[in-house]
Scaffold this active site. Structure first.
Site: not given
Ligand code: DGP
Length: 119
Positions: A35, A98-99, A104, A106
């Site tokens: 996003i 990391q949020s 995941h 990237h």
């Protein structure tokens, strides 16, 4: 059986409860546009099963880890950057920023990058 965390944003994207621009999916992984892209091509590859971070991967998750890596090549081809090159990044923990706590990768590309990746 796949593990699901109803409070996890990415688990909800897997279930299509939250919309995302999905570029690839199979029974093991989902790949969708980030996003907040940091490059012309920026896709997140996540396993359908909930694992909070790279450091939580266990030996029994070996196949899941392999599926993420295998999907990277497929996604790069879909994005048209397989030949030009791309980078795969796993942020794990606070120093790496990391949020979202669903593992995941990237997949980033579509431009010339530098190395090392920090100023
Ligand atoms: P990280 O910092 O490694 O945990 O990266 C998490 C990434 O997830 C970040 O680049 C932005 C992306 N992201 C967060 N929320 C959403 C969302 O709702 N949809 C999509 N497509 N990406 C998201």
């Amino acid at each position: 059986m796949n593990t699901y965390d109803q409070d996890c944003l990415f688990c909800r994207i897997v279930r299509e409860e939250i919309p995302a621009k999905i570029v690839f999916r199979n029974e093991h992984v989902v790949a969708f546009r980030d996003i907040t892209p940091v490059a012309p091509r920026h896709v997140l590859i996540i396993p359908v099963t909930h694992i909070s971070s790279l450091s939580e991967l266990k030996s029994e998750d070996e196949a899941i880890a392999g599926q993420i890596l295998l999907a990277a090549g497929t996604v790069a081809e879909i994005l048209g950057i397989k030949a030009s090159g791309y980078r795969l990044v796993f942020n794990s923990g606070s120093d790496a920023m990391q949020s979202v706590f669903h593992i995941h990768a990237h997949l980033i590309g579509g431009q010339q990058m530098g190395w090392p990746p920090f100023p």
